[in-house]
Scaffold this motif. Structure first.
Motif, PDB file in Angstrom:
ATOM      1  N   LEU A   1       0.809  -1.221   0.000  1.00 19.92           N
ATOM      2  CA  LEU A   1       0.000   0.000   0.000  1.00 19.92           C
ATOM      3  C   LEU A   1       0.845   1.275   0.000  1.00 19.92           C
ATOM      4  O   LEU A   1       0.467   2.276  -0.612  1.00 19.92           O
ATOM      5  CB  LEU A   1      -0.933   0.006   1.215  1.00 19.92           C
ATOM      6  N   PHE A   2       1.970   1.260   0.703  1.00 18.56           N
ATOM      7  CA  PHE A   2       2.754   2.484   0.882  1.00 18.56           C
ATOM      8  C   PHE A   2       4.145   2.421   0.239  1.00 18.56           C
ATOM      9  O   PHE A   2       4.504   3.292  -0.554  1.00 18.56           O
ATOM     10  CB  PHE A   2       2.899   2.807   2.382  1.00 18.56           C
ATOM     11  N   PHE A   3       4.924   1.392   0.597  1.00 19.01           N
ATOM     12  CA  PHE A   3       6.317   1.323   0.152  1.00 19.01           C
ATOM     13  C   PHE A   3       6.420   1.213  -1.363  1.00 19.01           C
ATOM     14  O   PHE A   3       7.158   1.964  -2.017  1.00 19.01           O
ATOM     15  CB  PHE A   3       7.001   0.137   0.844  1.00 19.01           C
ATOM     16  N   LEU A   4       5.672   0.281  -1.941  1.00 21.64           N
ATOM     17  CA  LEU A   4       5.720   0.097  -3.394  1.00 21.64           C
ATOM     18  C   LEU A   4       5.208   1.332  -4.129  1.00 21.64           C
ATOM     19  O   LEU A   4       5.791   1.749  -5.143  1.00 21.64           O
ATOM     20  CB  LEU A   4       4.900  -1.143  -3.789  1.00 21.64           C
ATOM     21  N   LEU A   5       4.140   1.939  -3.611  1.00 23.40           N
ATOM     22  CA  LEU A   5       3.614   3.160  -4.219  1.00 23.40           C
ATOM     23  C   LEU A   5       4.656   4.276  -4.175  1.00 23.40           C
ATOM     24  O   LEU A   5       4.828   5.018  -5.156  1.00 23.40           O
ATOM     25  CB  LEU A   5       2.343   3.594  -3.477  1.00 23.40           C
ATOM     26  N   ALA A   6       5.362   4.385  -3.050  1.00 24.43           N
ATOM     27  CA  ALA A   6       6.415   5.403  -2.918  1.00 24.43           C
ATOM     28  C   ALA A   6       7.545   5.158  -3.904  1.00 24.43           C
ATOM     29  O   ALA A   6       8.066   6.107  -4.518  1.00 24.43           O
ATOM     30  CB  ALA A   6       6.949   5.410  -1.484  1.00 24.43           C
ATOM     31  N   ILE A   7       7.922   3.895  -4.103  1.00 27.44           N
ATOM     32  CA  ILE A   7       9.005   3.560  -5.039  1.00 27.44           C
ATOM     33  C   ILE A   7       8.612   3.903  -6.473  1.00 27.44           C
ATOM     34  O   ILE A   7       9.383   4.529  -7.216  1.00 27.44           O
ATOM     35  CB  ILE A   7       9.371   2.059  -4.919  1.00 27.44           C
ATOM     36  N   ILE A   8       7.405   3.501  -6.869  1.00 28.39           N
ATOM     37  CA  ILE A   8       6.932   3.776  -8.240  1.00 28.39           C
ATOM     38  C   ILE A   8       6.855   5.286  -8.478  1.00 28.39           C
ATOM     39  O   ILE A   8       7.294   5.798  -9.518  1.00 28.39           O
ATOM     40  CB  ILE A   8       5.564   3.111  -8.482  1.00 28.39           C
ATOM     41  N   SER A   9       6.310   6.013  -7.507  1.00 29.58           N
ATOM     42  CA  SER A   9       6.179   7.471  -7.635  1.00 29.58           C
ATOM     43  C   SER A   9       7.546   8.148  -7.710  1.00 29.58           C
ATOM     44  O   SER A   9       7.753   9.082  -8.491  1.00 29.58           O
ATOM     45  CB  SER A   9       5.385   8.037  -6.454  1.00 29.58           C
TER      46      SER A   9
END
Length: 496
Positions: A178-186
């Motif tokens: 929910l958070f870590f992967l979204l932060a990496i992609i962004s």
């Protein structure tokens, strides 16, 4: 580039995986199985020490395995922070294996072959995290670490263990997705890169509000750092055997979390940008809340491992605060605390396991007078407690000194007060345990009860880690120099 060092970098990741075949094949012969494990630990430690020497000599050590798509590759390189993390794990894997032999056999644990195999996968993942050259590589091994430690958490196979495992897996996977992967992609989209870089990777004109939101996503998404409210997986994971609690939940898993926090702060955002973000202050106080509230919860725990688990939640907050302070003392203190806390807390968990195996006690209220029957264990507990508190003559003194200095540099007097108050609470929930064990007879075991020290392998491991807690006070230079090198590599305006 030194080709032998490049090979050693890869071997630190691959050797534990290669060892699994030998561990499984020798499953029916415990002595051979554990000999295979020891050989693997010795080889990995040999490689890590040689890599450390290479870093000291200024060698550039990197390797590229596989480019998934242009700009996204599975790659590894060594910088001081990763070297510090790998060195700690490399030293503590053989020590914990020695401890586990005494514990697992005395406790007559089942599925010991699976235990050692999953342990090896976890160490491989730790090395992958430590040496990851970019966020993509780090994320892959971060998730491997989560999945490989799940069977260790649920090792007992009881309903309680399965429930603890569900909480463990649920929180760590959900925060990652929910958070870590979204932060990496962004981050990849905004910065155009996921490679760790001195000074950070965001363009100079990046929108501060947007970057601040990304920082929040990273800190909350790195669930292994156990920042509140995403901390419950750590106490839940204490259903695991003590060797698992010791290395994976006092060192490998939780340190993978705070290592990632520090790595992201220094090499993705950069210290100069971090100091300007509007969300940094909010996250500092969130970490401060974790430090203080977890300490208060720890005081109310009668179960020793539960008390140590909440103590770990609190101590991880120290490292997160150091990273977010975005100044020299904060970064040095944060990096040093990864090491000093690792040896202090693993000693405390070793002692908790020794008490369970030898005296069959897990509640603190039952441990009065135990020091007379287990003097070495309780003396080690006392020394390790001093290191967690942060007072001489133990290594924890130095990391906490720099963290407090970091709050003063940042003029964060409230955070300084929180750190000082937390240290007083450390005294209140740790020191009464060994003091009552030595100086109170109320509720002590009856004289005819056969209580003695833990098995020799476990006792040797306890003595080793306790000695390191003392040595780090007298000779903190290796740890300090790596922490200082992290600052120098940060690209910050004030780094020397």
């Amino acid at each position: 580039m030194n080709m032998s060092l490049t090979l050693m970098l890869q071997l630190t990741i691959l050797l534990p995986l290669i060892a699994i075949a030998g561990i499984v094949a020798a499953g029916a012969k415990p002595n051979l199985r554990e000999a295979v494990t020891f050989v693997a630990t010795a080889l990995v430690l040999f490689c890590v020490v040689n890599l450390y020497q290479g870093v000291l000599n200024g060698e550039v050590i990197e390797v590229h395995w596989w480019e998934v798509i242009p700009g996204l590759s599975l790659s590894f390189s060594i910088e001081p922070l990763g070297m510090l993390f790998a060195l700690i794990a490399g030293i503590l894997w053989p020590v914990t294996t020695l401890y586990a032999i005494g514990y697992m056999r005395s406790h007559e644990e089942e599925n010991q072959t699976r235990f050692y195999a999953c342990f090896a996968i976890a160490i491989s993942a730790v090395m992958g995290i430590a040496f990851a050259e970019n966020l993509f590589t780090l994320f892959i091994f971060y998730e491997v670490l989560t999945l490989s430690t799940y069977p260790l958490v649920t090792h007992a196979g009881t309903e309680k263990a399965k429930k603890g495992g569900r909480i463990y897996l649920g929180i760590l996977l959900s925060t990652s997705v929910l958070f870590f992967l979204l932060a990496i992609i962004s981050t990849g989209y905004i910065a155009g890169s996921l490679d760790f870089s001195a000074g950070g990777i965001f363009p100079a004109d990046v929108d501060k509000t947007l970057a601040g939101v990304l920082l929040v996503l990273f800190i909350l998404g790195i669930g292994k750092a156990a920042i509140m409210p995403f901390h419950r997986w750590l106490p839940a994971a204490m259903v695991a055997p003590t060797p698992v609690s010791a290395l994976l939940h006092a060192v490998a898993v939780v340190k993978a979390g705070v290592f990632t926090v520090l790595k992201v702060c220094v090499f993705i955002f950069g210290i100069d940008l971090l100091a300007e973000l509007p969300s940094t202050q909010f996250l500092l106080y969130l970490a401060g809340f974790s430090v203080l509230f977890a300490s208060l919860i720890a005081m109310r725990q009668d179960n020793l491992k539960a008390r140590l688990a909440y103590s770990t939640v609190s101590q991880l907050g120290y490292i997160t605060i150091g990273a977010l302070l975005a100044n020299a003392s904060g970064i040095i203190g944060s990096a040093m605390h990864i090491g000093t806390h690792a040896f202090g807390k693993i000693t405390l968990f070793f002692c908790a396991g020794a008490i369970l195996v030898a005296a069959h006690k897990s509640n603190i209220s039952d441990m009065r007078g135990l020091g007379k029957k287990m003097p070495i264990t309780m003396a080690a507990f006392f020394i390790a407690s001093l290191s967690i508190i942060g007072v001489p003559p133990t290594g924890g003194t130095w990391s906490k000194w720099y963290l407090v200095m970091g709050t003063l540099e940042a003029e964060q007097l409230i955070l300084m007060s929180i750190l000082m108050l937390s240290s007083l609470l450390n005294i209140a929930y740790l020191l009464p345990i060994p003091l009552r064990a030595f100086f109170s007879n109320n509720g002590a075991s009856s004289p005819d009860e056969t209580v003695h020290e833990a098995p020799l392998p476990s006792l040797i491991a306890i003595c080793f880690t306790t000695t390191i807690c003392l040595v780090m006070f007298i000779y903190p230079q290796p740890l300090y120099e790596l922490a200082l090198a992290v600052l120098d590599a940060s690209g910050a305006a004030y780094a020397q």
